[in-house]
Design an enzyme around this catalytic site. Structure first.
Site, PDB file in Angstrom:
ATOM      1  CB  CYS A 119      51.205  21.657  75.422  1.00 45.18           C
ATOM      2  SG  CYS A 119      52.925  22.154  74.682  1.00 45.18           S
ATOM      3  CG  HIS A 261      50.467  21.890  79.119  1.00 48.25           C
ATOM      4  ND1 HIS A 261      51.501  21.318  78.941  1.00 48.25           N
ATOM      5  CD2 HIS A 261      51.239  23.215  78.402  1.00 48.25           C
ATOM      6  CE1 HIS A 261      52.680  21.633  78.359  1.00 48.25           C
ATOM      7  NE2 HIS A 261      52.637  23.277  77.523  1.00 48.25           N
ATOM      8  CG  ASN A 291      55.892  23.389  78.197  1.00 48.11           C
ATOM      9  OD1 ASN A 291      55.229  23.023  77.519  1.00 48.11           O
ATOM     10  ND2 ASN A 291      55.078  25.143  78.038  1.00 48.11           N
TER      11      ASN A 291
HETATM   12  N1  ACO Z   1      65.296  37.131  79.129  1.00 44.32           N
HETATM   13  C1  ACO Z   1      65.599  37.643  79.105  1.00 44.32           C
HETATM   14  N2  ACO Z   1      64.624  39.208  78.284  1.00 44.32           N
HETATM   15  C2  ACO Z   1      63.860  38.221  77.384  1.00 44.32           C
HETATM   16  C3  ACO Z   1      64.015  36.886  77.637  1.00 44.32           C
HETATM   17  C4  ACO Z   1      64.949  36.304  78.043  1.00 44.32           C
HETATM   18  N3  ACO Z   1      65.084  34.928  78.272  1.00 44.32           N
HETATM   19  N4  ACO Z   1      62.898  37.023  76.561  1.00 44.32           N
HETATM   20  C5  ACO Z   1      62.579  38.053  75.712  1.00 44.32           C
HETATM   21  N5  ACO Z   1      62.957  39.172  76.811  1.00 44.32           N
HETATM   22  C6  ACO Z   1      62.157  40.262  76.850  1.00 44.32           C
HETATM   23  C7  ACO Z   1      62.039  40.753  75.378  1.00 44.32           C
HETATM   24  O1  ACO Z   1      63.170  40.709  73.808  1.00 44.32           O
HETATM   25  C8  ACO Z   1      61.374  42.120  75.446  1.00 44.32           C
HETATM   26  O2  ACO Z   1      61.967  43.085  76.224  1.00 44.32           O
HETATM   27  P1  ACO Z   1      61.405  44.213  75.351  1.00 44.32           P
HETATM   28  O3  ACO Z   1      61.037  45.306  76.346  1.00 44.32           O
HETATM   29  O4  ACO Z   1      63.295  45.354  75.106  1.00 44.32           O
HETATM   30  O5  ACO Z   1      61.459  44.433  73.978  1.00 44.32           O
HETATM   31  C9  ACO Z   1      60.895  42.054  76.997  1.00 44.32           C
HETATM   32  O6  ACO Z   1      61.739  40.546  77.244  1.00 44.32           O
HETATM   33  C10 ACO Z   1      59.208  41.297  76.866  1.00 44.32           C
HETATM   34  O7  ACO Z   1      59.179  40.074  75.738  1.00 44.32           O
HETATM   35  P2  ACO Z   1      58.003  39.283  76.195  1.00 44.32           P
HETATM   36  O8  ACO Z   1      58.228  38.390  74.784  1.00 44.32           O
HETATM   37  O9  ACO Z   1      56.758  40.155  75.218  1.00 44.32           O
HETATM   38  O10 ACO Z   1      57.377  38.696  76.830  1.00 44.32           O
HETATM   39  P3  ACO Z   1      56.532  38.363  77.808  1.00 44.32           P
HETATM   40  O11 ACO Z   1      56.324  38.806  79.031  1.00 44.32           O
HETATM   41  O12 ACO Z   1      55.787  37.834  77.296  1.00 44.32           O
HETATM   42  O13 ACO Z   1      56.854  36.704  78.158  1.00 44.32           O
HETATM   43  C11 ACO Z   1      57.013  34.246  77.437  1.00 44.32           C
HETATM   44  C12 ACO Z   1      57.511  35.724  77.341  1.00 44.32           C
HETATM   45  C13 ACO Z   1      57.812  34.035  78.643  1.00 44.32           C
HETATM   46  C14 ACO Z   1      57.744  33.528  76.030  1.00 44.32           C
HETATM   47  C15 ACO Z   1      55.353  34.854  77.234  1.00 44.32           C
HETATM   48  O14 ACO Z   1      55.017  34.566  76.200  1.00 44.32           O
HETATM   49  C16 ACO Z   1      54.406  33.134  77.437  1.00 44.32           C
HETATM   50  O15 ACO Z   1      55.092  32.131  78.741  1.00 44.32           O
HETATM   51  N6  ACO Z   1      54.097  33.181  76.270  1.00 44.32           N
HETATM   52  C17 ACO Z   1      53.598  31.297  76.181  1.00 44.32           C
HETATM   53  C18 ACO Z   1      54.517  30.770  75.864  1.00 44.32           C
HETATM   54  C19 ACO Z   1      53.981  29.351  75.684  1.00 44.32           C
HETATM   55  O16 ACO Z   1      53.132  29.119  77.013  1.00 44.32           O
HETATM   56  N7  ACO Z   1      54.147  28.225  74.826  1.00 44.32           N
HETATM   57  C20 ACO Z   1      53.371  26.883  75.067  1.00 44.32           C
HETATM   58  C21 ACO Z   1      53.182  26.761  74.118  1.00 44.32           C
HETATM   59  S1  ACO Z   1      52.931  24.593  74.430  1.00 44.32           S
HETATM   60  C22 ACO Z   1      52.957  23.932  72.792  1.00 44.32           C
HETATM   61  O17 ACO Z   1      52.504  23.277  72.364  1.00 44.32           O
HETATM   62  C23 ACO Z   1      54.775  24.129  72.833  1.00 44.32           C
END
Ligand code: ACO
Length: 334
Positions: A119, A261, A291
């Site tokens: 990214c 970003h 993203n």
């Molecule tokens: N739909 C419904 N529930 C979900 C989903 C989904 N798509 N995905 C995960 N869950 C559930 C999980 O199973 C978990 O359930 P549990 O509590 O029963 O175990 C719960 O939701 C919380 O999961 P988390 O992974 O803790 O959710 P979080 O609030 O962290 O959100 C996310 C996840 C959106 C991916 C977040 O962590 C994030 O945005 N991280 C940054 C990612 C990012 O910016 N990546 C790009 C990097 S840049 C690059 O170079 C590509």
């Protein structure tokens, strides 16, 4: 790095390209156990664009974005000395996407190479291009950030697939003889490779770290430890923007746009709140495009540029972080 040279570097034109096909949260609800409410609340995303893999991909999106940037600059591909494509989704690693674009648009013998910084790729790209120009190696460089993330997503797995979309953004940079003050006035291009396991695309099972050995995501597809990246991004985003402001002596009021970003709306909102960035200085399009990795910063810039929200003389700060882990910031006088 702070630059002081006898000529400047002008952003001569910008362009972008996104696929027509929309993948909405409602579409994802049919593919996996998720909900529009969860996705919007955790990420701010409502829909993203995805390529038709039969006819589109990183090559076509990058090419189209560059065509538009050249038109915008009133230039021809023959005017280019160098083409840099930042991407992690090239159809082929050899030849580079940049070489194929050069052949298609007629830029030979311009140098051409792809750059891998996930990214952060577009911001890495403009920092590298600025350095090449300041060193006198090139007079005109095209920088394209593009990822067709949908081609490396396992849509049977909900943890990663909801975040990403496909897009390309391009700029054409040209030497400015009349005003040495325009161009990049501060840049930083950094990485911490010890955190690579937070976000990676393994081709072979040998590369998969032990802790992920039971990860269900297919080989060749993106794997991500969302929570770790989130923690990293929340801190890093703020830090690098503040460092750039401190190094340049500029305040938030002096910057017309923070071109960020689009990783997750919550990460952007956190940076805005902690640094006191006003809404009208942080363009947000993650709701419509998700993203798009290396595509996102160039796409944001082009949307602002075409809308006349960035003008000559403005200061603009570009910032991104991503897989590697990498991060980069660049402050330009336009
Ligand atoms: N739909 C419904 N529930 C979900 C989903 C989904 N798509 N995905 C995960 N869950 C559930 C999980 O199973 C978990 O359930 P549990 O509590 O029963 O175990 C719960 O939701 C919380 O999961 P988390 O992974 O803790 O959710 P979080 O609030 O962290 O959100 C996310 C996840 C959106 C991916 C977040 O962590 C994030 O945005 N991280 C940054 C990612 C990012 O910016 N990546 C790009 C990097 S840049 C690059 O170079 C590509």
């Amino acid at each position: 790095m702070t630059s002081s040279d006898a000529f400047g570097v002008r952003i001569a034109g910008a362009g972008s390209a996104v696929p027509d096909r929309r993948l909405t949260n409602a579409d994802l609800e049919k593919l996996m156990d998720t909900s529009d409410e969860w996705i919007v609340q955790r990420t701010g995303i409502r829909e993203r664009r995805v390529v038709d893999q039969e006819v589109e991909g990183t090559f076509t999106l990058s090419r189209d974005a560059l065509r538009r940037a050249l038109d915008d600059a009133g230039m021809d591909a023959r005017d280019l000395d160098q083409i840099i494509v930042a991407t992690v989704t090239a159809e082929m690693t050899c030849p580079s996407t940049a070489c194929r674009i050069s052949a298609e648009l007629g830029a030979t013998p311009a140098g051409a190479f792809d750059l891998v910084a996930a990214c952060s790729g577009f911001v890495y790209g403009i920092n590298v291009a600025d350095a090449l120009m300041r060193a006198g190696h090139c007079r005109t460089i095209a920088v394209i950030g593009c990822d067709a993330m949908s081609t490396v997503i396992d849509y049977s797995e909900r943890s990663v697939s909801i975040l990403f979309g496909d897009a390309a953004g391009a700029v054409v940079l040209a030497r400015e003889e009349n005003d040495p003050t325009v161009g990049c006035i501060y840049s930083s291009t950094q990485a911490d490779g010890s955190m690579w396991e937070s976000l990676y695309m393994p081709r072979r099972s040998q590369e998969v770290p032990l802790q992920d050995s039971d990860n269900p995501i297919k080989l060749g597809c993106l794997r991500m430890n969302g929570r770790e990246i989130y923690r990293f991004a929340i801190t890093k985003f703020r830090e690098v923007i503040q460092e750039a402001l401190d190094a340049t002596g500029l305040g938030v009021d002096d910057i017309s746009q923070f071109v960020c970003h689009q990783s997750n709306l919550r990460i952007l909102e956190n940076a805005k709140q902690k640094l006191g960035l006003p809404d009208d200085k942080v363009h947000i399009n993650i709701d419509r495009y998700g993203n798009s990795s290396a595509g996102s910063v160039g796409l944001c810039f082009d949307q602002l540029w075409q809308a006349g929200k960035i003008r000559r003389g403005d200061h603009v700060l570009f910032v991104a972080f991503g897989g590697g882990l990498t991060w980069a910031v660049s402050v330009w006088k336009i």
